[in-house]
Every structure is written in C-alpha cells, then in structure tokens.
Design a protein around this motif. Structure first.
Motif, PDB file in Angstrom:
ATOM      1  N   UNK A  66       0.868  -1.782   0.272  1.00  0.00           N
ATOM      2  CA  UNK A  66       0.016  -0.015   0.000  1.00  0.00           C
ATOM      3  C   UNK A  66       0.473   1.407   0.114  1.00  0.00           C
ATOM      4  N   UNK A  67       1.768   1.257   0.545  1.00  0.00           N
ATOM      5  CA  UNK A  67       2.758   2.549   0.906  1.00  0.00           C
ATOM      6  C   UNK A  67       3.361   2.614  -0.487  1.00  0.00           C
ATOM      7  N   UNK A  68       3.878   2.002  -1.026  1.00  0.00           N
ATOM      8  CA  UNK A  68       4.878   0.895  -1.867  1.00  0.00           C
ATOM      9  C   UNK A  68       3.608   2.022  -3.493  1.00  0.00           C
ATOM     10  N   UNK A  69       2.845   1.244  -3.756  1.00  0.00           N
ATOM     11  CA  UNK A  69       2.133   2.192  -4.796  1.00  0.00           C
ATOM     12  C   UNK A  69       1.402   3.255  -4.436  1.00  0.00           C
ATOM     13  N   UNK A  70       0.988   3.349  -3.393  1.00  0.00           N
ATOM     14  CA  UNK A  70       1.029   5.247  -3.419  1.00  0.00           C
ATOM     15  C   UNK A  70       1.754   6.349  -3.104  1.00  0.00           C
ATOM     16  N   UNK A  71       2.448   5.538  -3.228  1.00  0.00           N
ATOM     17  CA  UNK A  71       4.268   7.050  -4.171  1.00  0.00           C
ATOM     18  C   UNK A  71       4.026   7.143  -5.056  1.00  0.00           C
ATOM     19  N   UNK A  72       4.137   5.618  -5.774  1.00  0.00           N
ATOM     20  CA  UNK A  72       4.327   6.136  -7.102  1.00  0.00           C
ATOM     21  C   UNK A  72       3.500   6.488  -7.605  1.00  0.00           C
ATOM     22  N   UNK A  73       1.923   6.278  -7.348  1.00  0.00           N
ATOM     23  CA  UNK A  73       0.933   7.093  -7.838  1.00  0.00           C
ATOM     24  C   UNK A  73       1.055   8.156  -7.260  1.00  0.00           C
ATOM     25  N   UNK A  74       1.797   9.004  -7.595  1.00  0.00           N
ATOM     26  CA  UNK A  74       2.104  10.211  -6.152  1.00  0.00           C
ATOM     27  C   UNK A  74       3.213  10.688  -7.740  1.00  0.00           C
ATOM     28  N   UNK A  75       4.289   9.936  -8.085  1.00  0.00           N
ATOM     29  CA  UNK A  75       5.159  10.330  -8.421  1.00  0.00           C
ATOM     30  C   UNK A  75       6.598  10.100  -7.618  1.00  0.00           C
ATOM     31  N   UNK A  76       6.133   9.795  -6.582  1.00  0.00           N
ATOM     32  CA  UNK A  76       7.096   9.724  -5.054  1.00  0.00           C
ATOM     33  C   UNK A  76       7.852   8.431  -5.711  1.00  0.00           C
ATOM     34  N   UNK A  77       9.545   8.782  -5.347  1.00  0.00           N
ATOM     35  CA  UNK A  77      10.447   7.619  -5.687  1.00  0.00           C
ATOM     36  C   UNK A  77      10.460   6.863  -4.861  1.00  0.00           C
ATOM     37  N   UNK A  78      10.646   5.529  -4.700  1.00  0.00           N
ATOM     38  CA  UNK A  78      10.658   4.594  -3.295  1.00  0.00           C
ATOM     39  C   UNK A  78      11.863   4.083  -3.269  1.00  0.00           C
ATOM     40  N   UNK A  79      12.085   3.807  -1.983  1.00  0.00           N
ATOM     41  CA  UNK A  79      13.873   3.135  -1.942  1.00  0.00           C
ATOM     42  C   UNK A  79      13.306   2.475  -0.935  1.00  0.00           C
ATOM     43  N   UNK A  80      13.185   0.741  -1.612  1.00  0.00           N
ATOM     44  CA  UNK A  80      12.567  -0.116   0.070  1.00  0.00           C
ATOM     45  C   UNK A  80      13.907  -1.107   0.274  1.00  0.00           C
ATOM     46  N   UNK A  81      13.891  -0.993   1.332  1.00  0.00           N
ATOM     47  CA  UNK A  81      15.190  -1.299   2.096  1.00  0.00           C
ATOM     48  C   UNK A  81      14.769  -3.152   2.894  1.00  0.00           C
ATOM     49  N   UNK A  82      16.225  -3.491   2.440  1.00  0.00           N
ATOM     50  CA  UNK A  82      15.948  -4.958   3.088  1.00  0.00           C
ATOM     51  C   UNK A  82      15.941  -4.777   4.494  1.00  0.00           C
ATOM     52  N   UNK A  83      14.542  -5.657   5.489  1.00  0.00           N
ATOM     53  CA  UNK A  83      14.332  -5.481   6.682  1.00  0.00           C
ATOM     54  C   UNK A  83      15.636  -6.182   7.519  1.00  0.00           C
ATOM     55  N   UNK A  84      16.216  -7.418   7.322  1.00  0.00           N
ATOM     56  CA  UNK A  84      17.087  -7.524   7.319  1.00  0.00           C
ATOM     57  C   UNK A  84      18.667  -7.527   7.751  1.00  0.00           C
ATOM     58  N   UNK A  85      18.784  -6.412   7.177  1.00  0.00           N
ATOM     59  CA  UNK A  85      19.948  -5.605   6.458  1.00  0.00           C
ATOM     60  C   UNK A  85      20.257  -5.043   8.567  1.00  0.00           C
ATOM     61  N   UNK A  86      21.990  -4.302   8.916  1.00  0.00           N
ATOM     62  CA  UNK A  86      21.634  -3.884  10.288  1.00  0.00           C
ATOM     63  C   UNK A  86      21.315  -2.317  10.533  1.00  0.00           C
TER      64      UNK A  86
END
Length: 530
Positions: free
Chosen positions: A92-112
């Motif tokens: 929902x967050x990912x697609x909401x941002x794309x719909x506004x032309x906001x650039x999304x940076x998805x981050x691996x939650x297993x990173x430190x």
C-alpha cells in the motif's frame, strides 16, 4: 503514448533494435486501466495476515495512504525509504508513493541499522517509514525514521480535504524506484528504475509466459527486491491477473498448500528453493501450477530434472539483474520452446550481445565474452555514482560484468562472473562487504572472504582471518559481525589462518593483491566436507 524506441533509458540514451510502443504512462496508469472492468475481482491475497483485496479495495487503500503522504508534504520526485517484510503495509505504501511520482527506496529489513542508515542517507530520502517488526533496530533519536502506524494514523485524518487536491501527472520517464544492490567497494549501489522500465519488463514477462486474466502468481521472494515486485506483481497486473503474497522465509513448507488453496498458476523463485522444496516431504496437491520462473543463480540440471520428475511442473530458466529491472532473457514458453542449459533468448524489449571486455567489440557466436544489454528495461543510472555510471553504461550498452556466449539461434549461455561476487540464495554479496565489517574489529590484522558451495543456497560465505590477538576465537568474530551485517551476510565458516595446516598467510601476488583463487583451491582441498 510514449514510444519506447526514443525513450531516454540510460545515461547514453540507449536505443533498442526492437520497436515497442507503451500503452501506459505510469505504474498507476497501468493499474487504473485494469481497474475499470475488474473492480470486484480479487487482486491481492496475504495468507499470513488473513487479508485479501479486490482491485477496487486496493485502490481505496493506497489512495488513503497517498493523501497522507501529501499532507506530510511528500510530493513528486521526493524520495522515501520503506522497510517492510512482504505484507499489505509494504504494498500500500509502495504503490501510494508511485501514484504520486514519489521515488521509493525499498530496504531489506534484515540489514543492520548501519546498513539501513547508509541507504537512507545515500538516497537522500526525505523520510523512512518502517514496520513495527523492525522497530528494535531503529535509533529513536533519528527523526527521519517513523513507524507505519504513527505516520498513517487514519483515525486522525480528514480525507475530504486531500481527496480534491490536484496531483502532478506522472510520466513514463519519471524515476520510480531505487533498488540498492551490493557494490564492489563494500557499499551498495542504488539502481534507478523508471516507470517505463517497470512497465516494459512487466509486459515482456507477461507476454513471454502468456499471462492472462486468470493468471495468479505466488510471490515468495522479498518485495524489497525487483524480482518480487516485477515478476509476481507487475507482470500479472499487466495481464489483469492477481497475486498471492507470502513472507516466503517461514512459509516454504506451505508452498504447495498455497498453490492449492489459491489456485496459483505461476511463481518465481531462486534455484536454491527448488532444492529446499525437494527436501520437504510434501507433495503437489492440485494441477493449477503451469510453470516456475527461475533465475538469480545457476540452475543445476540435476535439481531441475528431479524437481520436474517429482512435481510434474516445468521450470523456465532466465537471466537478469537489478539493472535490467528483472529479467533480460528467458527460456520461451511452453516447454517445447525451452533450450535446457540456456538462460534463454533476449526479451522483446531489450537487445543482448556478447562483447570482448578488453576492446568492446562484438564476439562471434559461440565465443565467450561479457554479457551486455540495452533496451527499455535497462536502468537509468546508478544513483550518485558518476565513475561507476561511465564504466557500466558504455556506448549505449549496460556492461553486466558477467560472462557468457550466444549460439546461432540467439540462445544465451551463462558462464560465470567477472568478479568474485557470492550469490547466496539469490542474494548478491560482494566479499568486500564482509571484509569491511571484519576490519572494524581491532583484532583483525588481515582477512579475505570467498564463496563456498552450498547444497541449498548455491553458495555460502567463508572468511579467513589473520589475527593480532592469538587468543581471539571464531565466536568472538561472529559476535562482532552481528553488529555490522545483516544475518544473511554472516559467514557460514570462519577460519583463523594461524590454526590451519599448510597455510600461514593469506596468499597474495607480486603486487600484494589477495589471490582469492588460491584460497578457494585451498578450501576445496583441505576444508570442504567430503
């Protein structure tokens, strides 16, 4: 309409010999084109959350999120980082941002936290929205980080005010996502993908496997990677299909149950998952699954044959990188068009060729060289890496750094990697990342990291350490590494050089460059379990 033949797809305006005209202007435009006739059709399923959404329900959900982003002055071309496992909050967050032309940076939650913070800073993210599942990693003093629940407090929000607000138009050439992938310097590289890149690759995958309105994919790979996003979300969406989204990590045991319960027709996995499914004593329950798309690591032919024989499901191998959005070539569907041992033919939205890496001239068919790609699915550039861009996006081609060859019929074959990258369960890990983390320990004098064979993951990680403190143990180094690396980057095996036989130093050449090949040979001869 934007003709992809003239679309600016890379730093050097890469052109493709294949002509393809875009039907859609953005990710949301693609979704809205499917929404009209499918409002009440089931679109998304989240088994672990016991949630499902029709096309119309998902539209309403992501629109609410987009209004709250607007309220918080997040607008077109702004960047936001999001940290979630595979769940409805992510999408929902990912697609909401794309719909506004906001650039999304998805981050691996297993990173430190250190690794996460590097990406947030490097990407120039305005905010970082995270799941409560990883709240323990986030340092409270950093105001840029905010939990999903706090940011999207629907109870305190007046939607009527923002539902009428004019939203800037999103175009096909606008940047959509930045996916961070392992870098040779130890820090990850941000791969910038446009809305056009996403739609082009989704079209090609959907077309290759003849996805249609009845297609239902199972997403078990992480959605913070391009594989989960493109192949099992956007590709079925392109055909008006649907997707079942699972956390994957803990639910491989339920793989066949999900296939049966939701009548899944396609899925995309890494080769290592085939081995895991073979090791689980569960059988296929129904016959809905038409095929499995497989890539990200070398597919062992014996594993493929055993899997197909036992489960009666065909596996279609392909090749691609984050820099090609997802796949750049695939074996053709149906089974009769496959070429076993090949990674397939170039997609209808990109060209592929084999070049001599020394003088960048095309190699003859059958001769090995560097795999290069150009086309509508090729990334725009690396974020904030001018030198790397000049090196990788060269003369209108993307240089993959991988070696292979092509036959007279256009079938490509993968030979190996130019560098020492480790591919662990589909995750790309450069030795330098682990070495950098090891050197943060004052007891490490010198270290070297190599990839070692792993039955289920394809490769795993092995570290050799020359210590300053003779009393330091391998447990000591493991405990220190957990502060700097995500769990999937931790070495499976650590060896202290002084405690090994027939080796006293980390091997080096005349220029003092570490000879990783000699370490791999040593491991195979003296350390690998027989």
């Amino acid at each position: 309409m934007d003709k992809l033949g003239t679309h600016n797809i890379g730093l050097l305006h890469q052109k493709c010999s294949k002509h393809f005209t875009h039907k859609f202007t953005s990710a949301e435009n693609l979704f809205l084109s499917k929404l009209g006739k499918r409002k009440n059709k089931k679109f998304l399923f989240f088994p672990e959350e016991n949630l499902e959404f029709t096309y119309d329900e998902f539209y309403n959900e992501y629109k609410k999120i987009s209004y709250i982003l607007l309220k918080n002055k997040i607008k077109k071309k702004d960047k936001i980082s999001i940290i979630f496992y595979n769940d409805s909050q992510f999408l929902k967050t990912y697609f909401a941002a794309l719909s506004l032309g906001v650039i999304v940076i998805p981050i691996n939650p297993d990173l430190s936290y250190d690794e996460i913070n590097f990406i947030v800073k490097n990407s120039y993210s305005k905010i970082c929205i995270y799941s409560k599942k990883i709240a323990f990693k986030i340092k409270k003093k950093n105001r840029k980080y905010i939990s999903y629940e706090k940011f999207f407090n629907l109870k305190k929000f007046n939607f009527s005010t923002y539902s009428k607000k004019k939203i800037e138009k999103v175009n096909i050439s606008d940047e959509a996502i930045i996916i961070y992938t392992s870098g040779t310097t130890g820090n990850p590289k941000g791969v910038v993908l446009t809305h056009g890149n996403i739609i082009a690759d989704a079209f090609a995958i959907s077309s290759n496997f003849k996805f249609n309105d009845n297609t239902r994919t199972l997403c078990i790979l992480p959605m913070f990677h391009n594989n989960g996003q493109i192949i099992t979300f956007f590709a079925p969406l392109y055909a008006g299909g649907s997707t079942v989204i699972s956390t994957g990590k803990t639910n491989l045991y339920n793989f066949w149950s999900y296939v049966c319960k939701f009548n899944v027709t396609w899925t995309s996995i890494m080769a290592s998952i085939l081995s895991i499914l073979l090791s689980i004593k569960k059988e296929k329950i129904n016959s809905s699954l038409k095929g499995i798309i497989c890539g990200g690591q070398i597919l062992n032919n014996e594993v493929r044959k055993n899997f197909e024989k036992r489960f009666k499901v065909n596996v279609f191998e392909g090749y691609g990188l984050t820099e090609t959005t997802a796949y750049a070539c695939l074996n053709r569907y149906p089974k009769s068009k496959r070429v076993i041992g090949s990674i397939g033919k170039a997609l209808q939205v990109n060209d592929m060729a084999i070049f001599n890496p020394n003088n960048f001239t095309k190699m003859k068919n059958g001769r090995e060289g560097e795999i290069c790609i150009r086309g509508y699915n090729v990334a725009k550039y690396y974020h904030n890496l001018k030198k790397q861009n000049k090196k990788s996006f060269f003369k209108g081609w993307f240089r993959s750094g991988d070696y292979g060859k092509v036959d007279n019929k256009g079938n490509f074959y993968f030979s190996g990697r130019k560098d020492s990258m480790i591919i662990k369960g589909g995750e790309n890990i450069y030795p330098r990342e682990i070495e950098n983390a090891l050197y943060k320990n004052k007891d490490v004098q010198e270290c070297a990291v190599i990839g070692i064979p792993d039955k289920y993951l394809g490769q795993n990680i092995c570290a050799f350490i020359k210590t300053k403190n003779r009393k330091a143990s391998t447990d000591h180094f493991y405990s220190k590494l957990t502060n700097h690396l995500g769990s999937f980057k931790l070495p499976k095996e650590i060896y202290i050089i002084s405690k090994l036989k027939k080796i006293r130093e980390i091997p080096k050449g005349p220029t003092k460059k570490i000879l990783y090949r000699k370490l791999r040979n040593y491991y195979e001869k003296y350390l690998r379990s027989k």
